[in-house]
Design an enzyme around this catalytic site. Structure first.
Site, PDB file in Angstrom:
ATOM      1  N   HIS A  62      53.612 -24.864 -61.575  1.00 23.48           N
ATOM      2  CA  HIS A  62      54.692 -24.790 -60.574  1.00 23.48           C
ATOM      3  C   HIS A  62      55.332 -23.406 -60.535  1.00 23.48           C
ATOM      4  O   HIS A  62      56.053 -23.024 -61.447  1.00 23.48           O
ATOM      5  CB  HIS A  62      55.747 -25.856 -60.917  1.00 23.48           C
ATOM      6  CG  HIS A  62      56.799 -26.035 -59.878  1.00 23.48           C
ATOM      7  ND1 HIS A  62      56.755 -27.020 -58.927  1.00 23.48           N
ATOM      8  CD2 HIS A  62      57.925 -25.346 -59.608  1.00 23.48           C
ATOM      9  CE1 HIS A  62      57.803 -26.937 -58.138  1.00 23.48           C
ATOM     10  NE2 HIS A  62      58.538 -25.919 -58.532  1.00 23.48           N
ATOM     11  N   HIS A  64      56.930 -20.372 -57.488  1.00 19.17           N
ATOM     12  CA  HIS A  64      57.201 -20.003 -56.079  1.00 19.17           C
ATOM     13  C   HIS A  64      56.993 -18.495 -55.960  1.00 19.17           C
ATOM     14  O   HIS A  64      57.921 -17.715 -56.199  1.00 19.17           O
ATOM     15  CB  HIS A  64      58.648 -20.320 -55.688  1.00 19.17           C
ATOM     16  CG  HIS A  64      59.034 -21.758 -55.823  1.00 19.17           C
ATOM     17  ND1 HIS A  64      59.102 -22.611 -54.752  1.00 19.17           N
ATOM     18  CD2 HIS A  64      59.373 -22.503 -56.899  1.00 19.17           C
ATOM     19  CE1 HIS A  64      59.469 -23.812 -55.163  1.00 19.17           C
ATOM     20  NE2 HIS A  64      59.637 -23.775 -56.473  1.00 19.17           N
ATOM     21  N   GLU A 210      66.520 -32.887 -59.751  1.00 17.40           N
ATOM     22  CA  GLU A 210      66.705 -31.631 -60.487  1.00 17.40           C
ATOM     23  C   GLU A 210      68.152 -31.495 -60.971  1.00 17.40           C
ATOM     24  O   GLU A 210      68.385 -31.129 -62.115  1.00 17.40           O
ATOM     25  CB  GLU A 210      66.338 -30.465 -59.545  1.00 17.40           C
ATOM     26  CG  GLU A 210      66.518 -29.083 -60.152  1.00 17.40           C
ATOM     27  CD  GLU A 210      66.003 -27.985 -59.235  1.00 17.40           C
ATOM     28  OE1 GLU A 210      65.680 -28.278 -58.053  1.00 17.40           O
ATOM     29  OE2 GLU A 210      65.932 -26.830 -59.704  1.00 17.40           O
TER      30      GLU A 210
HETATM   31 FE   FE2 Z   1      60.473 -25.282 -57.751  1.00 12.84          FE
END
Ligand code: FE2
Ligand code: BEZ
Length: 406
Positions: A62, A64, A210
């Protein structure tokens, strides 16, 4: 054919001595050096540093890349001020994030032994870099849009990006789907995306629980997200509930990122449905989201990966830095056992979750290797995972599909 002869080999989640590996694009044999030399007399023998350890290439599930330009811009400490700072600085950060910036982010991962990563892509701007980097990339095209009026348009955009990533399947791209989060994706398009993942057998991932603010919003339409949704979307109602969102994925094993605010019962439910968790300890710490109850995952025998998230919520993309942080964060877990699980969480676990032909040193697997060396002889075989996490900052050599890339 090449033969690599480490001092220690990571095999079946344990460490073994006096074994060598023969490989071309794939792993061909694992045996003593003597036997492999007899079997492959023409093979090139790779010499190593003392106290070397051969791992399968690491997998960072994961990241970005589109936010790789952030260093000191975004506000850390708690989730909502961070999200506000992302919205305020998004255009500038993404505009400045050119291919060179993203390539050096990929290089940071390479240096730490990452041979495969999962790129969460909002706009598709990192696709070109992902085709150029030597790593294999699970390219998670992200679906976002909580508002019914724009949902169809955003879904069409998502499908276009997905199609573009499918066109790059020959350049090491594995097309995949990411759901942004329960609060930001309308249930109708969520269902379409999940059905598509099932039909086309595409890997699927979603951010999930989250922050405390997310939980409060989904449970009771209250908290920090109320002001946010009133301001940006003129709405005071969440589009889904935690239960409804989790049930949407019942038929499709999904990789849920964070889950820091999930209860024991919710984690058990996800585990029973065959889902898995991406654990991003530094991101969770920096955004004030709390600590994932990793012990609940371990008790439930639930598969998890450890991942860096992006430079929008981290200071480096080194997967080894991430394991060091995890080791310190979960201070009550038995140390050597945790270290061993953390190595699994960046090798065989992600490979099994995403059906990759890597993540293990085994005949027939892709020859993806991270070769590291310890500063001195380890006191026991059982301590090697821990000593690797403590001491290794950069790999000595890295192979992807048998090609030496470092
Ligand atoms: Fe993320
Ligand atoms: C949305 O597109 O609906 C959205 C995006 C980010 C945060 C919340 C909602």
């Amino acid at each position: 054919m090449t033969i690599i002869t480490p001092n220690y080999l990571y095999l079946n989640n344990k460490f073994q001595e006096n074994l060598a590996v023969a490989f071309d694009k794939k792993i061909q044999a694992i045996d003593s050096l003597e036997k492999l030399q007899k079997q492959y007399p023409e093979a090139k023998i790779e010499e190593q540093q003392p106290n070397s350890v051969l791992y399968p290439g690491f997998i960072n599930t994961h990241v970005h890349l589109e936010f790789s330009k952030n260093r000191t811009t975004l506000k850390y400490g708690s989730f909502m001020p961070w999200l506000d700072s992302v919205i305020k600085n998004r255009e500038e950060l993404i505009g400045a994030c050119d291919n060179n910036v993203m390539m050096s982010a990929c290089k940071q991962m390479l240096d730490s032994g990452v041979t495969t990563f999962g790129a969460i892509s909002s706009f598709g701007t990192e696709l070109e870099v992902c085709t150029q980097t030597p790593q294999k990339v699970i390219f998670f095209n992200e679906l976002i849009g909580s508002q019914a009026v724009t949902a169809d348009m955003l879904y069409a955009d998502f499908l276009e990006r997905l199609a573009e990533s499918k066109n790059c399947a020959n350049s090491g791209i594995i097309p995949a789907i990411a759901i942004h989060s329960p609060y930001s994706v309308h249930p109708i398009v969520l269902q379409r995306a999940v059905s598509l993942a099932k039909k086309e057998r595409l890997p699927i991932s979603s951010h999930f629980l989250e922050s405390q603010a997310e939980r409060e919003w989904l449970e009771s339409d209250k908290g920090d997200f109320l002001e946010f949704f009133e301001k940006f979307f003129s709405t005071s109602r969440a589009v889904t509930t935690i239960d409804e969102f989790m049930h949407s994925f019942n038929q499709v094993p999904t990789h849920f990122t964070h889950a820091v605010q999930a209860t024991k019962e919710e984690l058990a439910f996800l585990g029973n449905k065959g889902h898995s968790i991406a654990h991003c300890p530094r991101s969770n710490r920096l955004l004030g989201c709390g600590r994932l109850a990793i012990e609940t995952l371990i008790e439930n025998d639930m598969s998890f990966t450890t991942a860096t998230d992006g430079l929008s919520s981290n200071n480096t993309l080194s997967i080894l830095d991430e394991l060091r942080a995890a080791l310190m964060l979960h201070h009550l877990a038995p140390l050597e056992k945790l270290a061993s699980l953390l190595i699994k969480s960046i090798t065989s676990n992600p490979a099994e979750i995403f059906a990759l032909n890597s993540g293990k040193i085994e005949v027939g697997k892709d020859a993806d290797f991270a070769l590291v060396s310890l500063p001195d002889k380890p006191s026991s075989l059982e301590s090697i995972a821990l000593q690797t996490i403590l001491h290794v900052h950069k790999v000595d050599k890295l192979y992807i599909g048998g090609d030496k890339v470092l």
